[in-house]
Scaffold this active site. Structure first.
Site, PDB file in Angstrom:
ATOM      1  N   LYS A 107     -10.100  -3.458  10.843  1.00 28.08           N
ATOM      2  CA  LYS A 107      -8.937  -2.829  11.547  1.00 28.08           C
ATOM      3  C   LYS A 107      -7.729  -1.816  10.678  1.00 28.08           C
ATOM      4  CE  LYS A 107      -6.914  -6.824  10.452  1.00 28.08           C
ATOM      5  NZ  LYS A 107      -6.779  -8.844  10.133  1.00 28.08           N
ATOM      6  N   TYR A 122      22.432   9.506   3.520  1.00 31.00           N
ATOM      7  CA  TYR A 122      23.073   9.023   5.009  1.00 31.00           C
ATOM      8  C   TYR A 122      23.981   7.634   4.425  1.00 31.00           C
ATOM      9  CZ  TYR A 122      20.395  12.365   8.914  1.00 31.00           C
ATOM     10  OH  TYR A 122      19.956  13.501   9.094  1.00 31.00           O
ATOM     11  N   MET A 168      14.478  11.081   7.547  1.00 32.73           N
ATOM     12  CA  MET A 168      13.210  10.761   8.266  1.00 32.73           C
ATOM     13  C   MET A 168      11.730  11.834   7.713  1.00 32.73           C
ATOM     14  SD  MET A 168      12.484  12.689  12.179  1.00 32.73           S
ATOM     15  CE  MET A 168      13.323  10.856  13.080  1.00 32.73           C
TER      16      MET A 168
HETATM   17  C1  LIG Z   1      -7.242  -8.833   9.573  1.00 27.92           C
HETATM   18  C2  LIG Z   1      -7.587 -10.917   9.537  1.00 27.92           C
HETATM   19  C3  LIG Z   1      -8.317 -10.610   8.270  1.00 27.92           C
HETATM   20  C4  LIG Z   1      -8.723  -9.866   6.833  1.00 27.92           C
HETATM   21  O1  LIG Z   1      -7.002 -10.092   6.344  1.00 27.92           O
HETATM   22  P1  LIG Z   1      -7.214  -9.799   4.807  1.00 27.92           P
HETATM   23  O2  LIG Z   1      -5.691 -10.842   4.665  1.00 27.92           O
HETATM   24  O3  LIG Z   1      -6.427  -8.407   4.625  1.00 27.92           O
HETATM   25  O4  LIG Z   1      -8.191 -10.414   3.871  1.00 27.92           O
HETATM   26  C5  LIG Z   1      -9.434 -11.669   7.865  1.00 27.92           C
HETATM   27  N1  LIG Z   1      -9.248 -12.788   9.279  1.00 27.92           N
HETATM   28  C6  LIG Z   1      -9.117 -12.417  10.392  1.00 27.92           C
HETATM   29  C7  LIG Z   1      -8.618 -12.733  11.271  1.00 27.92           C
HETATM   30  C8  LIG Z   1      -8.427 -11.151  10.982  1.00 27.92           C
HETATM   31  O5  LIG Z   1      -7.757 -10.616  11.640  1.00 27.92           O
END
Ligand SMILES: *Cc1c(COP(=O)(O)O)cnc(C)c1O
Length: 378
Positions: free
Chosen positions: A46, A265, A313
Site C-alpha cells: 500500500k 531560518y 523547502m
Molecule cells: C499496513 C498493514 C500491515 C503491514 O504492517 P507492517 O507493520 O508494515 O508489517 C499489516 N496489516 C494491515 C491490516 C495493514 O493495514
C-alpha cells in the site's frame, strides 16, 4: 507563425534521487520466508509500496502469495503493470459501486463491517472466491465484533461465488511482545473463530520476527520488505534485512562561516566556531522532515556529518566537520545502507514508515542494485 517549440531536455536535472534496490527487497522477502517457513506471505504494498514505488518493487515480489493494498486505485495500478498475483483490498470497498470494479479487476476483499456484507448480498453477483473476514480482537480500528463473527462468516459463505472465508485480525502492540494487550487480542480472536472454517492471518512485520506462535496460515509483511525494522529500537540490519531505499542529494554550495553566525531560518543554529557549511539540495518539499533536529547524521562522500540549522523547502545545511575537502556536486546520503532511516526517524520524532511514505513527487526514482550487494554478486 512560429511552430510551438518543445522545451529542450533539461541540461541537468536536480540530483535528488530515491534509489530503490529490488535485490534488497527480494532478499527481505526471503528473510520473511525463513522466519515464517510454514506460512504463506501477503506482501503489503500500500501507499505506493511504502513510498518505494510499486512499479520498481513488484518485480522483486514475484515469490509472494498475495499482494495487499489499501485502495482500489492502488490495486488498479498493480493490474496495469500486468501483475498476475492475487491482490487483496485490506479495507475492502467503502462504496458499493466499487464492487463491480473489484470484480472486473479480480480483487480479493476484506470484509470488516456488517454493512459490507449487506452490500455484497445486494450486489448479487460473484466478486471473488476468497474473502477475508476481519475481526476486531481489541485494537478497535477495523473489524466486526467477535460476537457477530460466526454469523457473518456463514452469510459470506452463502454469497454467490464465495468458496473460502479466511479469518483475519490486527494487533495493536505486536512490536512489544510482552504487552498484555497481545494475549487478550489473541484469546478474543481464537474464541471468535472457534469452529469456523478458514485460514488465519494475524502477524504483521513485528510479529513475523518476534512472535512465531501467531504466524498461523498467513503472515502480512509490510515494512520489513523494505528493509526497515518494525521495532521501536535498532534497525533492519539487526534482523538481517537490507534497506531498499537510498535517498541521496548533492552539495549546491560549500561556505566558510565564521564563529557566532546564525544559519538558516529562525537562526536556530549558531556556529560555535569557524565552520565549513555545506548546502544540499533536499528539503521538506522533497519529504525530508522539517521537524528533524540539529545534529541529525547525514553522509557526505560517505562520511558522517551533522545537520546544522532548520530544514527549508528545498535545502538543508550541514556541518562539514570531518569533510574539509567537500566540494559542490559531492554526494549527500540522507538515509540508506550506511545510515539507517530508523536513525533519521528518531531524530525527527517519527517512525521510519512515515519518512519513506512521504517522499514527494519532485524526487526522482531510480532502480539500482543495493550498494552492499553489488560486491556479493561479483
Ligand atoms: C499496513 C498493514 C500491515 C503491514 O504492517 P507492517 O507493520 O508494515 O508489517 C499489516 N496489516 C494491515 C491490516 C495493514 O493495514
Amino acid at each position: 507563425m512560429n511552430p510551438v517549440r518543445r522545451p529542450a531536455e533539461p541540461a541537468m536535472a536536480r540530483n535528488t534521487i530515491a534509489r530503490i534496490h529490488p535485490d534488497a527487497i527480494a532478499h527481505n522477502l526471503r528473510r520473511v520466508r525463513e522466519s515464517a517457513p510454514d506460512s504463506r506471505i501477503m506482501a503489503v504494498v500500500k501507499a505506493d509500496a511504502y513510498g518505494h514505488r510499486i512499479d520498481l518493487c513488484l518485480p522483486a515480489l514475484a515469490d509472494a502469495d498475495v499482494l495487499a493494498v489499501a485502495t482500489i486505485e492502488e490495486a488498479r495500478a498493480i493490474r496495469r503493470l500486468g501483475n498476475g498475483l492475487p491482490v487483496l483490498l485490506l479495507e475492502g470497498v467503502a462504496d458499493p459501486g466499487d464492487l463491480a470494479v473489484a470484480a472486473e479487476l479480480g480483487l480479493e476483499l476484506t470484509v470488516h463491517h456488517r454493512q459490507q456484507v449487506e452490500a455484497l448480498a445486494a450486489f448479487g453477483r460473484p466478486v471473488t472466491p476468497r474473502i477475508w473476514l476481519k475481526i476486531d480482537s481489541g485494537m478497535h480500528r477495523l473489524g466486526v465484533e467477535a460476537a457477530e463473527a460466526a454469523q457473518l462468516h456463514q452469510r459470506l459463505l452463502e454469497l454467490p461465488g464465495v468458496e473460502q472465508v479466511n479469518l483475519m485480525s490486527h494487533l495493536a502492540c505486536a512490536e512489544q511482545p510482552d504487552h498484555p494487550l497481545n494475549a487478550r487480542q489473541l484469546a478474543r480472536f481464537d474464541e471468535a473463530v472457534f469452529g469456523l472454517d478458514g485460514e488465519h492471518c494475524l502477524a504483521n512485520s513485528a510479529a513475523i520476527f518476534n512472535w512465531p506462535a501467531i504466524h498461523r496460515d498467513w503472515v502480512r509483511a509490510g515494512i520489513v520488505l523494505y528493509g526497515i525494522s518494525p521495532m521501536d529500537q535498532g534497525c533492519g540490519a539487526d534482523l538481517d534485512l537490507r534497506p531498499a531505499m537510498t535517498l541521496t542529494s548533492e552539495l549546491l554550495a560549500v561556505n566558510h562561516v565564521p564563529k557566532g553566525e546564525r544559519i538558516g531560518y529562525g537562526g536556530r543554529f549558531v556556529t560555535p566556531e569557524d565552520m565549513l557549511i555545506g548546502v544540499a539540495a533536499i528539503g521538506y518539499g522533497d519529504g525530508y522532515p522539517r521537524a528533524i533536529a540539529d545534529g541529525t547524521p547525514v553522509l557526505v562522500n560517505g562520511r558522517r556529518c551533522r545537520l546544522a540549522g532548520r530544514v527549508s523547502m528545498d535545502m538543508i545545511t550541514i556541518d562539514l566537520f570531518g569533510c574539509p575537502n567537500a566540494k559542490i556536486g559531492d554526494q549527500v546520503v540522507l538515509w540508506g545502507e550506511a545510515l539507517p532511516v530508523e536513525e533519521a526517524a528518531r531524530s525527527a520524532g517519527t517512525i521510519p514508515y512515515e519518512l519513506v511514505c512521504r517522499i514527494t513527487r519532485r524526487v526522482r526514482y531510480r532502480a539500482q542494485a543495493a550498494p552492499g550487494m553489488v560486491s556479493k554478486v561479483k
